[in-house]
Design a protein around this motif. Structure first.
Motif, PDB file in Angstrom:
ATOM      1  N   ASP A   1      -8.614  21.787 -14.726  1.00 42.07           N
ATOM      2  CA  ASP A   1      -7.147  21.763 -14.729  1.00 42.07           C
ATOM      3  C   ASP A   1      -6.545  20.519 -14.063  1.00 42.07           C
ATOM      4  O   ASP A   1      -5.322  20.379 -14.002  1.00 42.07           O
ATOM      5  CB  ASP A   1      -6.601  23.019 -14.026  1.00 42.07           C
ATOM      6  N   VAL A   2      -7.405  19.647 -13.575  1.00 34.39           N
ATOM      7  CA  VAL A   2      -6.892  18.479 -12.846  1.00 34.39           C
ATOM      8  C   VAL A   2      -5.974  17.631 -13.734  1.00 34.39           C
ATOM      9  O   VAL A   2      -4.891  17.219 -13.318  1.00 34.39           O
ATOM     10  CB  VAL A   2      -8.061  17.627 -12.281  1.00 34.39           C
ATOM     11  N   LEU A   3      -6.401  17.409 -14.977  1.00 35.07           N
ATOM     12  CA  LEU A   3      -5.595  16.561 -15.865  1.00 35.07           C
ATOM     13  C   LEU A   3      -4.239  17.190 -16.175  1.00 35.07           C
ATOM     14  O   LEU A   3      -3.220  16.493 -16.206  1.00 35.07           O
ATOM     15  CB  LEU A   3      -6.349  16.277 -17.167  1.00 35.07           C
ATOM     16  N   ARG A   4      -4.230  18.508 -16.344  1.00 33.03           N
ATOM     17  CA  ARG A   4      -2.957  19.201 -16.615  1.00 33.03           C
ATOM     18  C   ARG A   4      -2.038  19.090 -15.397  1.00 33.03           C
ATOM     19  O   ARG A   4      -0.833  18.856 -15.520  1.00 33.03           O
ATOM     20  CB  ARG A   4      -3.214  20.688 -16.925  1.00 33.03           C
ATOM     21  N   ALA A   5      -2.624  19.261 -14.232  1.00 33.68           N
ATOM     22  CA  ALA A   5      -1.823  19.148 -12.997  1.00 33.68           C
ATOM     23  C   ALA A   5      -1.277  17.721 -12.848  1.00 33.68           C
ATOM     24  O   ALA A   5      -0.131  17.517 -12.445  1.00 33.68           O
ATOM     25  CB  ALA A   5      -2.676  19.518 -11.795  1.00 33.68           C
ATOM     26  N   GLU A   6      -2.104  16.766 -13.201  1.00 33.13           N
ATOM     27  CA  GLU A   6      -1.674  15.371 -13.100  1.00 33.13           C
ATOM     28  C   GLU A   6      -0.460  15.113 -14.000  1.00 33.13           C
ATOM     29  O   GLU A   6       0.499  14.449 -13.608  1.00 33.13           O
ATOM     30  CB  GLU A   6      -2.829  14.441 -13.482  1.00 33.13           C
ATOM     31  N   GLU A   7      -0.528  15.670 -15.216  1.00 35.24           N
ATOM     32  CA  GLU A   7       0.592  15.502 -16.160  1.00 35.24           C
ATOM     33  C   GLU A   7       1.894  16.064 -15.594  1.00 35.24           C
ATOM     34  O   GLU A   7       2.955  15.457 -15.700  1.00 35.24           O
ATOM     35  CB  GLU A   7       0.288  16.219 -17.476  1.00 35.24           C
ATOM     36  N   VAL A   8       1.776  17.247 -14.951  1.00 35.90           N
ATOM     37  CA  VAL A   8       2.958  17.883 -14.357  1.00 35.90           C
ATOM     38  C   VAL A   8       3.558  16.963 -13.285  1.00 35.90           C
ATOM     39  O   VAL A   8       4.772  16.718 -13.242  1.00 35.90           O
ATOM     40  CB  VAL A   8       2.579  19.263 -13.732  1.00 35.90           C
ATOM     41  N   CYS A   9       2.696  16.441 -12.422  1.00 36.92           N
ATOM     42  CA  CYS A   9       3.168  15.569 -11.326  1.00 36.92           C
ATOM     43  C   CYS A   9       3.790  14.293 -11.902  1.00 36.92           C
ATOM     44  O   CYS A   9       4.822  13.818 -11.424  1.00 36.92           O
ATOM     45  CB  CYS A   9       2.023  15.194 -10.400  1.00 36.92           C
ATOM     46  N   LYS A  10       3.147  13.748 -12.915  1.00 41.75           N
ATOM     47  CA  LYS A  10       3.600  12.478 -13.497  1.00 41.75           C
ATOM     48  C   LYS A  10       4.991  12.653 -14.112  1.00 41.75           C
ATOM     49  O   LYS A  10       5.845  11.766 -13.978  1.00 41.75           O
ATOM     50  CB  LYS A  10       2.581  12.013 -14.554  1.00 41.75           C
TER      51      LYS A  10
ATOM     52  N   VAL B   1       0.847  -1.199   0.000  1.00 40.77           N
ATOM     53  CA  VAL B   1       0.000   0.000   0.000  1.00 40.77           C
ATOM     54  C   VAL B   1       0.877   1.241   0.000  1.00 40.77           C
ATOM     55  O   VAL B   1       0.688   2.146   0.789  1.00 40.77           O
ATOM     56  CB  VAL B   1      -0.948   0.033   1.225  1.00 40.77           C
ATOM     57  N   GLU B   2       1.842   1.261  -0.896  1.00 35.68           N
ATOM     58  CA  GLU B   2       2.759   2.406  -0.949  1.00 35.68           C
ATOM     59  C   GLU B   2       2.157   3.524  -1.795  1.00 35.68           C
ATOM     60  O   GLU B   2       2.528   3.716  -2.944  1.00 35.68           O
ATOM     61  CB  GLU B   2       4.113   1.960  -1.514  1.00 35.68           C
ATOM     62  N   ILE B   3       1.196   4.206  -1.223  1.00 33.56           N
ATOM     63  CA  ILE B   3       0.483   5.240  -1.998  1.00 33.56           C
ATOM     64  C   ILE B   3       1.189   6.604  -1.876  1.00 33.56           C
ATOM     65  O   ILE B   3       1.644   6.976  -0.804  1.00 33.56           O
ATOM     66  CB  ILE B   3      -0.973   5.357  -1.505  1.00 33.56           C
ATOM     67  N   LEU B   4       1.280   7.280  -3.017  1.00 34.63           N
ATOM     68  CA  LEU B   4       1.868   8.615  -3.055  1.00 34.63           C
ATOM     69  C   LEU B   4       0.828   9.541  -3.680  1.00 34.63           C
ATOM     70  O   LEU B   4       0.267   9.205  -4.720  1.00 34.63           O
ATOM     71  CB  LEU B   4       3.131   8.560  -3.929  1.00 34.63           C
ATOM     72  N   ARG B   5       0.560  10.683  -3.026  1.00 34.32           N
ATOM     73  CA  ARG B   5      -0.497  11.575  -3.545  1.00 34.32           C
ATOM     74  C   ARG B   5      -0.055  13.026  -3.596  1.00 34.32           C
ATOM     75  O   ARG B   5       0.748  13.453  -2.771  1.00 34.32           O
ATOM     76  CB  ARG B   5      -1.717  11.532  -2.624  1.00 34.32           C
ATOM     77  N   VAL B   6      -0.644  13.745  -4.551  1.00 32.30           N
ATOM     78  CA  VAL B   6      -0.456  15.198  -4.605  1.00 32.30           C
ATOM     79  C   VAL B   6      -1.842  15.837  -4.664  1.00 32.30           C
ATOM     80  O   VAL B   6      -2.730  15.354  -5.376  1.00 32.30           O
ATOM     81  CB  VAL B   6       0.361  15.630  -5.852  1.00 32.30           C
ATOM     82  N   TYR B   7      -2.012  16.880  -3.860  1.00 30.31           N
ATOM     83  CA  TYR B   7      -3.252  17.665  -3.881  1.00 30.31           C
ATOM     84  C   TYR B   7      -2.887  19.083  -4.308  1.00 30.31           C
ATOM     85  O   TYR B   7      -1.825  19.597  -3.930  1.00 30.31           O
ATOM     86  CB  TYR B   7      -3.864  17.777  -2.493  1.00 30.31           C
ATOM     87  N   ALA B   8      -3.761  19.736  -5.073  1.00 27.38           N
ATOM     88  CA  ALA B   8      -3.515  21.137  -5.425  1.00 27.38           C
ATOM     89  C   ALA B   8      -4.856  21.832  -5.628  1.00 27.38           C
ATOM     90  O   ALA B   8      -5.835  21.210  -6.070  1.00 27.38           O
ATOM     91  CB  ALA B   8      -2.677  21.224  -6.697  1.00 27.38           C
ATOM     92  N   LYS B   9      -4.875  23.133  -5.319  1.00 26.06           N
ATOM     93  CA  LYS B   9      -6.128  23.872  -5.480  1.00 26.06           C
ATOM     94  C   LYS B   9      -6.222  24.359  -6.924  1.00 26.06           C
ATOM     95  O   LYS B   9      -5.822  25.478  -7.256  1.00 26.06           O
ATOM     96  CB  LYS B   9      -6.169  25.053  -4.518  1.00 26.06           C
ATOM     97  N   VAL B  10      -6.670  23.466  -7.782  1.00 29.65           N
ATOM     98  CA  VAL B  10      -6.860  23.821  -9.188  1.00 29.65           C
ATOM     99  C   VAL B  10      -8.332  23.577  -9.538  1.00 29.65           C
ATOM    100  O   VAL B  10      -9.022  22.843  -8.830  1.00 29.65           O
ATOM    101  CB  VAL B  10      -5.959  22.970 -10.124  1.00 29.65           C
ATOM    102  N   SER B  11      -8.776  24.197 -10.625  1.00 35.43           N
ATOM    103  CA  SER B  11     -10.174  23.989 -11.011  1.00 35.43           C
ATOM    104  C   SER B  11     -10.330  22.577 -11.577  1.00 35.43           C
ATOM    105  O   SER B  11      -9.337  21.941 -11.954  1.00 35.43           O
ATOM    106  CB  SER B  11     -10.578  25.027 -12.060  1.00 35.43           C
ATOM    107  N   LYS B  12     -11.572  22.120 -11.654  1.00 38.31           N
ATOM    108  CA  LYS B  12     -11.842  20.770 -12.149  1.00 38.31           C
ATOM    109  C   LYS B  12     -11.206  20.545 -13.517  1.00 38.31           C
ATOM    110  O   LYS B  12     -10.625  19.499 -13.791  1.00 38.31           O
ATOM    111  CB  LYS B  12     -13.346  20.549 -12.244  1.00 38.31           C
TER     112      LYS B  12
END
Lengths: 475, 173
Positions: A449-458, A436-447
């Motif tokens: 922009d979630v995919l764009r933020a995900e790409e940045v993190c990835k 269960v080695e889960i890694l998460r990022v949260y950010a205050k972005v609009s709905k």
């Protein structure tokens, strides 16, 4: 005196235990929620450390009774017990430690644990609280006459804080593993209790059967090879807590329950983000940015005190205090934009670089609106288990085998009677591999922009992962 | 040397000497190496059966889940840990820029691994417990060390505990 507990039924208490329960440090637990910010996701989970402490007392006493019932007649042969009434004294000392095992918890339990004074554990803080605040109670006639010493209770909770190692340290170490070990009262109670209050039924398992199959195992190590190097052979086996063969399915149930509760409750993404926001709020509102080391000052903090701070700071606090307090009050959390099921070795580097990348991509983003979280930071993370299973016919007549040579024979392939848990259950081996080695990022972005933020993190994640595999951990 | 390279070096040495290389071997070797070198990679506390580091356990689990370390259940007891090719690559990379202190730590891992790597867990638990209390009470308090270890591990005779103390002092410190 008895107390009705919604999970275990009636919990019976002695007068001496009642005086501990009525003490100020114990009553403080009434104001510390067991699951911290868990009620932001599961509204029913407002149960407290007080109930859990009573439940742990109940479960731990049952485990003790099962062990004494199975092996009581010959305990003096396998453990250094010299007096008949020792069995009662050990049980009473254990019960006090079970009751008090969480007395040092910070407000909101594990949610704000990162801010403990000098980074000490809640067990160490608990030992400090007992020594500083409960000494007079332990001097009461009904407690001292029963032979219960405050130092023994402290030893069971945090041995490093005991004034000296007790004469029967081996027995106390065994008792301590009933409170917190591979199969322990603490875990059995919190899984069943948290499941009951959250309504997440995956946490339930047949704990009554599990308790009934707990036993002692004659431990002599994993192999005979190597003893000849130094000739450091024990005289007799060491007793450790294990399980009878018939308990395998119940332990599978326990470990599955732990896995489900971890993913569904303890590491739920919304619950975790509120833990992190609460920690940020407390960092800027507590004096010195953490809880005080002084016991009297520490005990002034409970959920109610923090809740009042949140309310007051949301109106009259500093800019930062207001910022975090209002998020907590009005339930305004940033979105989960990234989640990976494989951890990175250098979490801090990922945290730093992913924050930089998000800030550069989203110009309106505030650094305080980005959170990076890792399951390995969670107090409830499942770890690999390692304990022994023994056939019932041996467990029932353990005294006959309490000899180094005979204990070895029980491990011989031709007539094997003691097993490692890994040998007995394919399901457990499978579960161990899931992780269960889960890694998460949260950010205050609009709905949108979630995919764009995900790409940045990835992109950051993939790059660091590749670097790590090449052996680069610098930075 | 970071904590991962420290752990990988211990596992690599344990495998080299054909050790059981289980949880206890890694835990206790880590404690002994820290004690002998004075480095503080991990915080150890006295746990049920000897000195134990919860942080080391977390790192070990992480190295397994990330594929740097393999963990195979033994058919009789516990696990065997070993480096995967990824783990070996990581260690080779880490060895390229060793500091003087790293060299000293690696030499101590070699020494402790050669001495105790093949020992069974009960022996490792005994020796690391002796070492833990020697550090806690100080070298002038050997009688107190023996008495305390005897209380924790009464399944060992006093003679064996004294022998463990002598081995540690003569061969390591």
């Amino acid at each position: 005196m008895e107390i009705r507990d919604p999970v275990n039924g009636f919990v019976h208490l002695s007068e001496a235990e009642k005086s501990i329960i009525n003490s100020t440090p114990f009553q403080r637990l009434r104001n510390i929620k067991q699951l911290g910010m868990g009620h932001y996701v599961y509204p029913g989970s407002v149960h407290t450390r007080l109930e859990h402490s009573l439940g742990t007392l109940y479960i731990g006493s049952q485990i003790y009774d099962v062990l004494a019932g199975k092996h009581g007649k010959y305990l003096g042969r396998i453990l250094p017990i010299s007096r008949e009434n020792d069995i009662e004294r050990f049980k009473n000392t254990l019960r006090f430690a079970l009751l008090l095992h969480d007395v040092g918890h910070a407000p909101f339990s594990h949610s704000s644990e990162d801010l403990s004074p000098k980074g000490i554990s809640h067990e160490e803080m608990g030992a400090r609280v007992i020594k500083a605040k409960l000494e007079d109670l332990f001097k009461q006639t009904n407690i001292s006459r029963a032979g219960i010493k405050i130092d023994d209770v402290v030893y069971l909770i945090y041995p490093e804080m005991a004034t000296e190692t007790p004469e029967e340290a081996q027995i106390f170490n065994l008792l301590s593993s009933i409170i917190s070990g591979e199969i322990d009262a603490d875990r059995i109670d919190y899984l069943t209790r948290d499941s009951h209050h959250t309504g997440v039924i995956y946490g339930k398992f047949d704990y009554m059967r599990l308790i009934d199959t707990i036993t002692f195992i004659p431990y002599i190590g994993e192999t005979l090879d190597g003893h000849e190097n130094f000739d450091l052979v024990p005289e007799i086996p060491e007793p450790r807590i294990g399980l009878e063969y018939g308990g395998i399915h119940t332990v599978e149930g326990l470990l599955l329950a732990r896995y489900y509760m971890f993913t569904q409750v303890y590491f739920h993404h919304i619950r975790r983000i509120y833990d992190l926001i609460l920690t940020d709020f407390l960092k800027c509102s507590l004096p010195e940015g953490r809880y005080p080391l002084d016991v009297d000052e520490y005990l002034k903090y409970d959920d109610a005190a923090i809740q009042t701070m949140i309310r007051e700071c949301s109106e009259r606090g500093s800019k930062d205090e207001k910022f975090f307090a209002q998020k907590l009050l009005y339930r305004e959390h940033p979105r989960r934009v990234f989640e990976e099921r494989e951890q990175l070795l250098n979490f801090e580097k990922f945290k730093k670089e992913v924050k930089e990348a998000l800030l550069s991509k989203f110009k309106d983003l505030n650094p305080s609106d980005i959170y990076v979280d890792s399951a390995s930071k969670s107090a409830y993370k499942p770890t690999s288990d390692d304990f022994s299973i023994i056939k019932e016919e041996i467990s029932e007549n353990l005294d006959r085998y309490w000899d180094v040579k005979k204990a070895w024979q029980l491990k011989e392939k031709s007539n094997k009677k003691i097993f490692n848990v890994t040998e007995c259950s394919e399901l457990l081996n499978l579960l161990r591999r899931v992780g269960v080695e889960i890694l998460r990022v949260y950010a205050k972005v609009s709905k949108k922009d979630v995919l764009r933020a995900e790409e940045v993190c990835k992109e950051v994640y993939d790059r660091l992962r590749e670097e790590e595999e090449r052996g680069g951990l610098n930075g | 040397m970071d904590r991962y390279a420290f752990l990988l070096s211990i596992i690599s040495k344990l495998r080299e000497v054909d050790s059981w290389a289980g949880n206890t071997h890694i835990q206790k070797t880590g404690e002994m190496v820290q004690s002998a070198t004075g480095i503080r990679m991990y915080k150890y506390v006295m746990h049920h059966y000897g000195p134990y580091s919860f942080d080391l356990k977390d790192d070990l689990d992480l190295l397994v889940s990330r594929g740097f370390v393999g963990r195979e259940p033994d058919e009789a007891a516990g696990y065997h840990y070993s480096l995967t090719s990824k783990g070996r690559g990581f260690l080779e990379q880490a060895e390229l820029d060793k500091s003087e202190e790293d060299v000293r730590v690696i030499e101590t891992i070699e020494k402790i691994g050669n001495l105790f790597g093949k020992s069974p867990t009960v022996v490792l638990e005994l020796i690391s417990t002796v070492d833990y209390y020697l550090n806690k009470f100080g070298t002038g308090e050997e009688e107190k060390v023996v008495e305390t270890v005897r209380r924790i591990k009464p399944h060992f005779s006093e003679e064996v505990i004294r022998k463990a103390l002598k081995i540690w002092k003569e061969k390591v410190t």
